[in-house]
Scaffold this motif. Structure first.
Motif, mmCIF file in Angstrom:
data_model
loop_
_atom_site.group_PDB
_atom_site.id
_atom_site.type_symbol
_atom_site.label_atom_id
_atom_site.label_comp_id
_atom_site.label_asym_id
_atom_site.label_seq_id
_atom_site.Cartn_x
_atom_site.Cartn_y
_atom_site.Cartn_z
ATOM 1 N N MET A 91 0.848 -1.206 0.000
ATOM 2 C CA MET A 91 0.000 0.000 0.000
ATOM 3 C C MET A 91 0.878 1.249 0.000
ATOM 4 S SD MET A 91 -3.305 0.665 2.442
ATOM 5 C CE MET A 91 -3.640 -1.080 2.698
ATOM 6 N N ALA A 92 0.563 2.175 -0.865
ATOM 7 C CA ALA A 92 1.366 3.410 -0.916
ATOM 8 C C ALA A 92 1.180 4.187 0.381
ATOM 9 C CB ALA A 92 0.921 4.265 -2.103
ATOM 10 N N GLU A 93 2.193 4.947 0.748
ATOM 11 C CA GLU A 93 2.135 5.755 1.968
ATOM 12 C C GLU A 93 0.975 6.748 1.874
ATOM 13 O OE1 GLU A 93 3.586 6.526 5.758
ATOM 14 O OE2 GLU A 93 3.984 4.901 4.370
ATOM 15 N N LEU A 94 0.153 6.775 2.887
ATOM 16 C CA LEU A 94 -1.015 7.665 2.884
ATOM 17 C C LEU A 94 -0.647 8.995 3.524
ATOM 18 C CD1 LEU A 94 -3.711 5.151 4.191
ATOM 19 C CD2 LEU A 94 -3.231 5.738 1.820
ATOM 20 N N THR A 95 -1.392 10.021 3.138
ATOM 21 C CA THR A 95 -1.198 11.313 3.793
ATOM 22 C C THR A 95 -2.021 11.298 5.082
ATOM 23 O OG1 THR A 95 -3.126 12.278 2.777
ATOM 24 C CG2 THR A 95 -1.056 12.439 1.541
ATOM 25 N N PRO A 96 -1.650 12.161 6.026
ATOM 26 C CA PRO A 96 -2.434 12.208 7.261
ATOM 27 C C PRO A 96 -3.920 12.430 6.986
ATOM 28 C CG PRO A 96 -0.429 13.472 7.514
ATOM 29 C CD PRO A 96 -0.472 13.019 6.078
ATOM 30 N N LYS A 97 -4.205 13.240 5.980
ATOM 31 C CA LYS A 97 -5.604 13.539 5.674
ATOM 32 C C LYS A 97 -6.329 12.267 5.230
ATOM 33 C CE LYS A 97 -8.482 16.817 3.277
ATOM 34 N NZ LYS A 97 -8.611 17.656 2.104
ATOM 35 N N GLU A 139 -7.287 -0.551 10.141
ATOM 36 C CA GLU A 139 -7.365 0.239 11.374
ATOM 37 C C GLU A 139 -5.986 0.829 11.706
ATOM 38 O OE1 GLU A 139 -10.040 1.141 13.094
ATOM 39 O OE2 GLU A 139 -8.800 2.273 14.512
ATOM 40 N N ALA A 140 -4.952 0.032 11.510
ATOM 41 C CA ALA A 140 -3.591 0.495 11.812
ATOM 42 C C ALA A 140 -3.203 1.675 10.922
ATOM 43 C CB ALA A 140 -2.601 -0.656 11.649
ATOM 44 N N GLU A 141 -3.755 1.699 9.699
ATOM 45 C CA GLU A 141 -3.465 2.811 8.775
ATOM 46 C C GLU A 141 -3.993 4.147 9.319
ATOM 47 O OE1 GLU A 141 -1.593 2.988 6.317
ATOM 48 O OE2 GLU A 141 -1.376 0.976 5.472
ATOM 49 N N ARG A 142 -4.910 4.106 10.255
ATOM 50 C CA ARG A 142 -5.479 5.344 10.795
ATOM 51 C C ARG A 142 -4.495 6.063 11.713
ATOM 52 N NH1 ARG A 142 -9.768 4.785 14.130
ATOM 53 N NH2 ARG A 142 -10.422 6.888 13.600
ATOM 54 N N CYS A 143 -3.515 5.330 12.236
ATOM 55 C CA CYS A 143 -2.573 5.918 13.195
ATOM 56 C C CYS A 143 -1.705 6.956 12.498
ATOM 57 C CB CYS A 143 -1.713 4.813 13.801
ATOM 58 S SG CYS A 143 -0.420 5.440 14.884
ATOM 59 N N LEU A 144 -1.577 8.139 13.105
ATOM 60 C CA LEU A 144 -0.827 9.232 12.485
ATOM 61 C C LEU A 144 0.664 9.165 12.811
ATOM 62 C CD1 LEU A 144 -3.318 12.197 13.075
ATOM 63 C CD2 LEU A 144 -3.084 10.720 11.065
ATOM 64 N N GLN A 145 1.074 8.187 13.618
ATOM 65 C CA GLN A 145 2.487 8.048 13.997
ATOM 66 C C GLN A 145 3.050 9.385 14.497
ATOM 67 O OE1 GLN A 145 4.586 5.089 13.882
ATOM 68 N NE2 GLN A 145 2.555 4.132 13.843
ATOM 69 N N CYS A 146 2.387 9.940 15.472
ATOM 70 C CA CYS A 146 2.770 11.245 16.026
ATOM 71 C C CYS A 146 4.236 11.253 16.446
ATOM 72 C CB CYS A 146 1.926 11.560 17.262
ATOM 73 S SG CYS A 146 0.170 11.486 16.960
ATOM 74 N N LYS A 147 4.883 12.391 16.256
ATOM 75 C CA LYS A 147 6.291 12.533 16.684
ATOM 76 C C LYS A 147 6.378 12.400 18.200
ATOM 77 C CE LYS A 147 9.073 13.773 13.157
ATOM 78 N NZ LYS A 147 8.218 14.260 12.058
ATOM 79 N N ASN A 148 5.436 13.044 18.860
ATOM 80 C CA ASN A 148 5.377 12.940 20.321
ATOM 81 C C ASN A 148 4.067 12.256 20.705
ATOM 82 O OD1 ASN A 148 7.836 14.432 20.941
ATOM 83 N ND2 ASN A 148 6.716 16.164 20.048
ATOM 84 N N PRO A 149 4.082 10.940 20.660
ATOM 85 C CA PRO A 149 2.812 10.221 20.858
ATOM 86 C C PRO A 149 2.255 10.412 22.270
ATOM 87 C CG PRO A 149 4.663 8.698 20.740
ATOM 88 C CD PRO A 149 5.214 10.046 20.441
ATOM 89 N N THR A 150 0.984 10.721 22.360
ATOM 90 C CA THR A 150 0.342 10.915 23.660
ATOM 91 C C THR A 150 -0.396 9.668 24.115
ATOM 92 O OG1 THR A 150 -1.478 11.895 22.426
ATOM 93 C CG2 THR A 150 0.064 13.417 23.502
ATOM 94 N N CYS A 151 -0.640 8.754 23.168
ATOM 95 C CA CYS A 151 -1.380 7.536 23.507
ATOM 96 C C CYS A 151 -0.688 6.771 24.632
ATOM 97 C CB CYS A 151 -1.539 6.638 22.291
ATOM 98 S SG CYS A 151 0.007 6.337 21.397
ATOM 99 N N MET A 152 0.655 6.732 24.559
ATOM 100 C CA MET A 152 1.406 5.951 25.550
ATOM 101 C C MET A 152 1.260 6.505 26.960
ATOM 102 S SD MET A 152 4.832 5.123 23.379
ATOM 103 C CE MET A 152 5.758 4.585 24.810
#
Lengths: 497, 292
Positions: free
Chosen positions: A1-7, A44-57
């Motif tokens: 799958m090609a890399e998706l944009t955040p949008k 579902e995993a594709e929805r993750c924005l891979q934040c630089k400073n993840p707050t989920c953790m």
């Protein structure tokens, strides 16, 4: 799958969890939530924005490397996902099913503010189940240190502590009072929410990898005392949970047909009474059942009762009956996990909000024939910050029920403290432990999970097991000694206090 | 796994077993109990520790076959294993020098009263024991009780052995004729209730060991709760011994009846299963003969 944009990622809808049909599942104890398939998990995993400073953790009591495992998962690198997961959590198949994600990692996910957070819990479960089926990533044990640790209780706190110490090369023995390991995961949480084979498999796998021995049938306090353990082991962790049921202080509590949720759930889950007479332990379920309380335990008890009623109707004919949840506060204050509350409603549990029991009514044979209740209204906020429910004068009414299950909380079982000295406890019966290290007032003894906090959640207990293990490791490596037990800023309680 | 080292049938329905259970034996004391399970489908069965040998690492249990679980337990032989043996549970007997103590044992209740009487005897008490059973065949451990008693009164309900009386009759006489400091009684709940009623007018402190329905036996479920002086108490952790005069007997007896229907169903189910098993064995036997 090609890399998706955040949008583009944000345009993917949160993937729904396939579940057994609510009307059908009332007739069985099979798992309700069926889990993602690989494609759904990746989507579902594709929805993750891979934040630089993840707050989920920040929201995860055990600090799971959430962005990492999700990234591996969506790249199709399951081995990498499993390694990332196990770095911080050795029981993902369990946590993925029972954690309150909506108030933890998913609440702090950046997408939560913009609609739907990433379904982290469901992805965790997917990774956990994948690994359980394949066993590709065993937990690795460091070189043996020669130090011996006793862990009391094999619930979430004890298991996590044992795993963390085992990984660091210490020799761990777990003492369990029941005949099976898992604590509340085995006796409390029902099969339809957490299949027992998952619990057995996940525990066995971890114990095997780390050479941890579990001694069942050992009731610490009776079979062996804490002081005896201290003579045999270098350090002891108490993770004995909150197993003592609180009963209602109302007339009629000893009538036949009144039981604690602990009893009801232990019969059903640990003893498999829903399979009676194939299994020996019997269970009775009323035609009309009232469950008092609205926490997870209450939801579990109500949904078990509902299933038993439907299975009886299927077997013997007749109407299944009703299950009520009687709760003194309102819908907004329901403390249960959102999914369980939702599932209970879907399955047909009837909620009586702002209602408090005042007396359990009995017939001539001393069996339950009703529950006298009073309607409540919300007054000023109390210590917990929630508005205090107060009775509405003259609003008493009788609920027509023939069984009452009490699920208003539990406190630590005091048996473990028998024949032991110097371990300070609070008025509520919990063990006094230093907040940051989980050291108790007794040197070489740490305590965490419900035994220290009072009844809370599986993952907070796991977090405590982890915190204690880190401090125990420092002690076992000689970073501090028994004489430095109480850190300078904490005043040691006087003996006998 | 806990091996059955010895098994002895004391009557058609009464069994005595010695179990290899060092973890229980090392701390076991009179008045305590264990929880056993036979296989994966078993319930958790509470049984009093009737004796223990610390150096050998063994405990003795004694049971009458009254329900499915005890019937199944009765089919086990020496060398077989139990899956669970947890304990010792409950509080031990409060042993002290009281003076003259009457120890009353009814039915299989004689087994648990034995180590209590032995401990009390060792503590210097004068022991008058009264043991009874429905009929001679069901009377157990008379010889053992004799070794720890200064006086032993034996009775049966039907008069087939010893005196024809319920245990409460000789108890009443002893209380009327002698100075008694304490009474201990173990047996069916209904017997203990009448012992309590018998000693009450004499104001003799009386201890009974209760045997309500239990599930985990470790204080987790509250199924075994009883009313003691109006307070809810858990027999498994706060008992099993209580002041007989404080026990709400009606409540206990009623709670013990709660699963009557299920108990009957379990026995029927078990008998049917045994029947099928025996048939299958007979057929297998025939098959062997045919081929042999």
């Amino acid at each position: 799958m090609a890399e998706l944009t955040p949008k583009e990622r944000m345009q993917i809808p949160r993937q729904e969890m396939p579940a057994q049909d609510p009307l059908e599942r009332r007739y069985n104890f099979n798992e309700v939530a069926l889990g993602f398939d690989f494609e759904t998990a990746r989507r579902e995993a594709e929805r993750c924005l891979q934040c630089k400073n993840p707050t989920c953790m920040d929201g995860c009591p055990v600090g799971v490397l959430i962005p990492q495992f999700i990234r591996h998962l969506r790249e199709g690198d399951m081995a990498g996902a499993v390694v990332a997961m196990k770095e911080r959590n050795s029981l993902p198949a369990i946590c993925g099913r029972v954690c309150l994600q909506e108030v933890q990692c998913e609440a702090t996910c950046v997408l939560a503010k913009r609609g739907a957070p990433v379904a982290i819990g469901r992805l965790e479960r997917f990774v956990g189940d994948y690994e359980l089926a394949r066993r590709t990533c065993p937990l690795v044990r460091a070189a043996p240190t020669g130090m011996r640790v006793a862990v009391v209780g094999s619930g979430p706190a004890g298991l996590t502590c044992a795993v963390e110490l085992g990984r660091r090369g210490h020799q761990v023995t777990i003492f369990e009072s029941l005949h099976a390991a898992g604590g509340v995961l085995i006796y409390g949480i029902p099969e339809f929410r957490l299949p027992k084979w998952i619990v057995h498999a996940e525990i066995d796998y971890a114990m095997e990898c780390l050479g941890i021995e579990i001694r069942t049938d050992h009731v610490v306090g009776r079979t062996i005392t804490l002081d005896e353990l201290l003579a045999d082991y270098d350090a002891v962790f108490l993770g004995t949970g909150a197993g003592l049921p609180t009963l209602l202080n109302v007339p009629g509590v000893n009538l036949n047909g009144v039981m604690s949720a602990n009893e009801f759930l232990t019969r059903v889950n640990l003893m498999k009474a829903y399979l009676f007479p194939e299994y020996d332990t019997p269970i009775k379920v009323g035609r009309k059942v009232a469950v008092i309380g609205a926490g997870n335990v209450a939801m579990d008890a109500a949904r078990c009762a509902l299933r038993l009623q439907h299975m009886r109707a299927e077997r013997e004919g007749g109407e299944p009956g009703q299950v009520y949840i009687v709760y003194r506060r309102s819908r907004q204050e329901v403390p249960a996990r959102a999914e369980e509350f939702h599932h209970a409603e879907e399955e047909g549990v009837i909620f009586e909000f702002l209602t408090n029991p005042v007396e359990i009514l009995g017939d001539e044979q001393k069996r339950v024939r009703g529950l006298r209740c009073v309607r409540m209204q919300l007054g000023e906020p109390d210590a917990s910050g929630r508005r205090r429910p107060v009775p509405i004068p003259g609003s008493e009414f009788d609920l027509d029920v023939d069984m009452v299950i009490i699920a208003v909380g539990t406190t630590p079982n005091p048996v473990v403290f028998l024949n032991t000295y110097g371990l300070e406890r609070t008025k509520e019966g919990t063990v006094v432990a230093d907040m940051t290290t989980l050291r108790t007032t007794k040197p070489r003894v740490w305590a965490g999970g419900d035994v220290a906090t009072g009844a809370a959640t599986v993952v907070s207990a796991m977090g405590a097991g982890k915190v204690a293990a880190a401090d125990m490791h420092r002690f076992l490596c000689g970073e501090f000694s028994e004489s430095e037990w109480w850190p300078a800023q904490v005043e040691a309680p006087t003996a006998g206090a | 796994m806990y091996t059955i080292l010895k098994k002895r049938k004391l009557s058609d329905v009464t069994n005595e077993m010695v179990l290899d259970a060092p973890h229980v034996a090392r701390r076991a004391r009179s008045g305590q109990f264990v929880i056993v399970r036979i296989d994966e489908r078993s319930e958790r069965i509470p049984l009093t520790i009737a004796d223990y040998d610390r150096s050998a690492g063994t405990i003795t249990i004694l049971f009458q076959e009254v329900g499915k679980s005890t019937m199944q337990l009765g089919t086990l032989q020496e060398g077989d294993h139990l899956l669970t043996c947890a304990g010792p549970l409950g509080n031990p007997t409060r042993v002290d020098h009281y003076g003259t103590v009457v120890c009353v044992g009814g039915g299989v209740g004689v087994a648990p009263i034995f180590p209590i009487a032995r401990d009390l005897k060792e503590a210097g008490n004068t022991i008058i024991s009264i043991i009874g059973a429905r009929t001679r065949q069901l009377l157990i451990w008379e010889d053992r009780m004799r070794t720890v008693s200064d006086e032993l009164i034996v009775c049966t309900d039907d008069g087939s052995y010893g005196r024809k009386a319920l245990v409460t009759e000789p108890l009443k006489e002893v209380l009327e004729q002698r100075h008694v400091d304490r009474v201990w009684a173990v047996g069916p709940a209904i017997m203990m209730k009448f012992v309590a009623l018998t000693t009450k007018p004499h104001n003799v402190p009386t201890v009974v060991s209760l045997n309500p329905i239990m599930v985990d036996g470790t204080g987790m479920c509250g199924c075994c709760r009883v009313l003691i002086g109006g307070q809810v108490r858990f027999v498994c952790v706060e008992g099993p011994q209580f002041d007989a005069h404080e026990v709400d007997w009606e409540n206990l007896l009623m709670r013990m009846q709660y699963y009557k229907d299920e108990e009957r169903l379990a026995v029927e189910h078990w008998k049917e299963h045994r029947c099928r098993l025996e048939q299958a064995e007979q057929e297998a036997e025939k098959e062997r003969h045919r081929h042999g």
